[in-house]
Design an enzyme around this catalytic site. Structure first.
Site, short mmCIF file in Angstrom:
data_model
loop_
_atom_site.label_atom_id
_atom_site.label_comp_id
_atom_site.label_asym_id
_atom_site.label_seq_id
_atom_site.Cartn_x
_atom_site.Cartn_y
_atom_site.Cartn_z
N ASP A 148 15.82 7.69 -1.87
CA ASP A 148 15.01 6.85 -0.97
C ASP A 148 15.57 5.43 -0.93
O ASP A 148 14.85 4.45 -1.05
CB ASP A 148 13.55 6.84 -1.42
N LYS B 291 0.86 -1.17 0.00
CA LYS B 291 0.00 0.00 0.00
C LYS B 291 0.90 1.23 0.00
O LYS B 291 1.47 1.60 1.01
CB LYS B 291 -0.92 0.01 1.22
N GLY B 292 1.07 1.84 -1.15
CA GLY B 292 1.94 3.00 -1.26
C GLY B 292 1.31 4.25 -0.69
O GLY B 292 0.14 4.24 -0.27
N SER B 293 2.07 5.34 -0.67
CA SER B 293 1.56 6.58 -0.10
C SER B 293 0.46 7.19 -0.95
O SER B 293 -0.40 7.92 -0.46
CB SER B 293 2.71 7.59 0.05
#
Length: 396
Positions: A214, A99-101
């Site tokens: 990142d 579940k990404g941002s």
């Protein structure tokens, strides 16, 4: 989770412009934006409102809708071509990888090739509301120019009416963070392989002027032979020679001190993140505890002693100290720095040689299972032009 999962986004270089505000207003009027990714974007607007708008303008309702949608879609070109049944394959959702941002990363089956891929789904309304349009387009354009054995391959990217789609290779052994959570500490033999592979890929990126911003365990995938694949270029940026960045972005526990204080910073910030990652893999914990925001994180980084346990080899201790150096210019960053380092004695940095043998630790550990697709109806509100060819039945 070992790392603080919250990402600090760009608040300075991507301020809203007049055109962005107008497009967000169009999207909001068409109810293309909701805050919960699980709802996955309720489709359309009330028929009564559309009829009223068409009556006031004197134009057919279809003309208004098509024109507005066409104008919206042009924003995302050329990185995200408009969906076409002739170009995009028939896909079947098998599960949810993460579940990404902005939206979910799905595990999908290409029914034509009978091959599994990872599909990143980004709601357009959320992309514009967070002012990350430039970021999304740069992610695709940067990754298209990359070709390296230790980078996750980018497949197709396209747009539907309400979502952007980015397809990448899928790796069934999960990510490095899952391996670390299971093993807690990685033996130095395996760590030497992982470190050499990450050095190889970071040097490659930096030679192209690209800073990843990142580098963390969750963004490093493991292939079927246990080798690394750097992924998620959503925060990456191409810096010209001598150019510096000022955006506070990344994952707090991995961010270099010069990033946490708002710059200027350059490619050396990636080497700090690399040092944090190696420290956690070797020691079993992060060199500094997590914090709630970048101000407190900077305080913790400045206060941390970064002491190296005596149980680590002299070579690894030296490497960690030279990476976790608060002065960016004094950090290791050239390939020959690593080739001549005591920790890498006898190691090749040639990707073909590094890939020659499987990584036994990875193959011996149980693979991370995907999130189960418990209710396939959760995806029924995707764009009609995606779900028309999407088999939403649960996989066997």
């Amino acid at each position: 989770m070992g790392a603080n999962s919250s990402d600090t986004k760009d608040c300075t270089s991507m301020t809203p412009s007049v055109w962005a505000s107008s497009w967000k207003r169009i999207l909001n009027e068409d109810s293309l934006a909701t805050s919960q990714w699980g709802q996955l974007w309720v489709y359309g607007r009330k028929i009564k409102d559309r009829l009223k708008a068409s009556q006031q303008s004197g134009l057919p309702e279809e003309t208004l809708s098509d024109r507005r949608m066409s104008r919206c879609m042009s924003l995302f070109l050329p990185e995200f071509p408009v969906w076409s049944p002739a170009l995009q394959p028939e896909l079947k959702v098998l599960g949810c990888v993460a579940k990404g941002s902005l939206g979910p990363v799905l595990k999908v089956l290409n029914c034509t090739e009978q091959k599994v891929f990872a599909l990143k789904v980004l709601p357009k309304g959320e992309v514009l509301r967070r002012n990350t349009l430039k970021q999304c387009k740069e992610e695709v354009s940067i990754q298209r120019q990359l070709k390296h054995p230790f980078i996750q391959c980018l497949g197709n990217s396209w747009q539907g009416q309400r979502h952007l789609f980015i397809m990448c290779n899928y790796y069934r052994y999960g990510d490095l963070h899952s391996l670390w959570m299971s093993a807690k500490q990685i033996d130095e033999g395996t760590l030497q392989i992982f470190a050499a592979e990450l050095v190889s890929v970071l040097v490659y990126l930096h030679n192209l002027g690209i800073i990843h911003r990142d580098v963390k365990m969750e963004n490093i995938l493991l292939d079927e032979r246990g080798h690394l694949k750097l992924s998620d270029f959503g925060l990456s940026q191409q810096l010209a020679f001598g150019e510096r960045a000022y955006t506070i972005c990344g994952t707090l526990q991995y961010m270099a001190p010069e990033v946490l204080c708002g710059g200027p910073y350059s490619h050396s910030a990636d080497w700090w993140s690399f040092g944090v990652l190696l420290y956690a893999l070797a020691v079993g914990e992060f060199p500094a505890p997590p914090a709630r925001d970048h101000i407190r994180m900077l305080e913790l980084v400045n206060q941390a002693s970064y002491s190296i346990p005596d149980s680590l080899s002299q070579g690894l201790s030296f490497l960690l100290k030279e990476l976790l150096c608060k002065a960016p210019r004094q950090r290791l960053h050239h390939l020959h720095h690593f080739q001549n380092h005591i920790f890498f004695r006898g190691m090749s940095f040639d990707p073909a040689m590094l890939q020659k043998n499987p990584v036994d630790l990875v193959l011996s550990m149980r693979k991370t299972d995907d999130t189960e697709l418990s209710d396939p109806r959760a995806f029924e509100d995707f764009d009609y032009d995606f779900t028309e060819t999407l088999d939403l039945r649960p996989s066997d």
